[in-house]
Design an enzyme around this catalytic site. Structure first.
Site, mmCIF file in Angstrom:
data_model
loop_
_atom_site.group_PDB
_atom_site.id
_atom_site.type_symbol
_atom_site.label_atom_id
_atom_site.label_comp_id
_atom_site.label_asym_id
_atom_site.label_seq_id
_atom_site.Cartn_x
_atom_site.Cartn_y
_atom_site.Cartn_z
ATOM 1 N N ASP A 10 0.731 -1.175 -0.194
ATOM 2 C CA ASP A 10 0.068 -0.020 0.023
ATOM 3 C C ASP A 10 0.795 1.248 -0.128
ATOM 4 O OD1 ASP A 10 -1.882 1.717 0.080
ATOM 5 O OD2 ASP A 10 -2.977 1.205 2.176
ATOM 6 N N GLU A 105 -2.325 0.207 -4.601
ATOM 7 C CA GLU A 105 -2.397 -0.815 -3.764
ATOM 8 C C GLU A 105 -2.243 -2.255 -4.426
ATOM 9 O OE1 GLU A 105 -5.146 -1.541 -0.640
ATOM 10 O OE2 GLU A 105 -6.565 -0.183 -1.525
#
Length: 356
Positions: A10, A105
């Site tokens: 992420d 992500e």
């Protein structure tokens, strides 16, 4: 069958971090990536802005109230997408099993990694190091035996950190967590669970799955599985887009007539994500509603040609609300707006308008 090794990467405050990287004058300042306006929503907020409570998906006017000194920057998805492609190329050095969730992500299955590294932890470290060296941006990572746990873990040591949940530790790790840490559990669901004296993940386990199913339908069974750390969903690499959507669960259930501003706001958020699609167009607009008693309703419309402006998208989304035939006192806990039925842009043909 060998234990899966899943990494969730992420990027940290991705859009805002790109803006701060490319404009030194923004570094160390509260940056909010959003168009200004009453209907606009926050695409991203720098960590300096987050200290004031600014979060992505928040109405831009509220962000401005929380942080009057925030610097608003209009999003530049062309630039963000270029960085995302670079990051994706770094992922591909380690595995072909990559499931992007958005520009910032992705899940990676590194059970068998290309470089033969000894552990998923080492894979995550090398990926994060390469991202920083090559893009001057930071990323956080979660390492776990499944996607659900890996996503929770990636948020544990943010920003610029990583966390490992080993299979043997998953049960104990989950036990004290507030139920709000589980995906899909918002404020309203938290309140409903609290009425059953369920406030932690460990509390969920004290209720048989069948009992939770009586209260929450199939979602109750899923809740019980998550409380046990069970998630059998595989990493699915490069799936063609089927639907782009945004949804909100309200703190207080609302009447149908009160949903318009939320529909407009969610439509803008969905449209921003849609603009990132390349060479694919959505044919169908979808309105999703969930009643206070957890009944899910959908209404959809397929116009002659794909909508090409946010205003048209919002207009159709609002009109779909008129096709919801429910008692006037019915309240709704969730609303979602989506674009579906994707086709390649070069295959677009005029079709008869269809309500489904």
């Amino acid at each position: 069958m060998s234990q899966r090794k899943i990494v969730h990467i992420d990027m940290d405050a991705f859009y805002a971090s790109v803006e701060q990287r490319d404009d030194p004058g923004l570094r160390g300042k509260p940056v909010v990536v959003a168009w200004r306006g009453a209907r606009s929503v926050v695409c991203a907020a720098s960590y300096e802005a987050r200290k004031f409570g600014v979060r992505s998906a928040m109405p831009a006017v509220r962000a401005e109230r929380l942080c009057p000194d925030a610097i608003f920057v209009p999003p530049d998805f062309v630039r963000y997408k270029a960085v995302s492609r670079h990051v994706r190329e770094i992922f591909s050095r380690h595995t072909d099993m990559i499931e992007p969730l958005s520009l910032d992500e992705a899940y990676l299955d590194v059970t068998n990694n290309k470089l033969g590294l000894a552990s998923a932890t080492e894979v995550a470290l090398q990926i994060r190091h390469a991202i920083f060296e090559e893009t001057r941006l930071t990323a956080s990572a979660g390492i776990a035996p499944n996607k659900f746990l890996a996503k929770i873990a990636s948020d544990w040591n943010k920003p610029n950190g990583q966390y490992v949940i080993k299979p043997s530790a998953a049960f104990d790790f989950l036990t004290p967590l507030p139920v709000g840490r589980l995906p899909g559990v918002g404020k309203v669901m938290e309140a409903k669970l609290a009425k059953l004296d369920i406030t932690t993940v460990g509390d969920i386990r004290q209720h048989p799955a069948q009992s939770l199913e009586q209260y929450f339908g199939r979602w109750g069974i899923r809740l019980h599985e998550l409380s046990m750390g069970i998630d059998n969903h595989k990493v699915e690499s490069e799936r063609p887009t089927q639907q782009i959507s945004s949804e909100d669960t309200f703190q207080d259930d609302l009447l149908l007539q009160d949903l318009a501003p939320h529909i407009l706001r969610l439509a803008e958020k969905t449209w921003a994500a849609y603009l990132r699609e390349e060479r694919r167009s959505a044919r169908t607009i979808v309105l999703k509603l969930k009643t206070s008693d957890f009944q899910t309703l959908t209404r959809s419309y397929t116009p002659d040609a794909p909508v090409d402006t946010l205003e048209d998208f919002q207009s159709i989304a609002i009109q779909l609300r008129e096709r919801v035939n429910m008692p006037p006192n019915m309240r709704f806990r969730l609303v979602g707006i989506g674009l579906a039925n994707f086709i390649d842009s070069n295959q677009i043909t005029t079709q008869q308008a269809l309500f489904s």
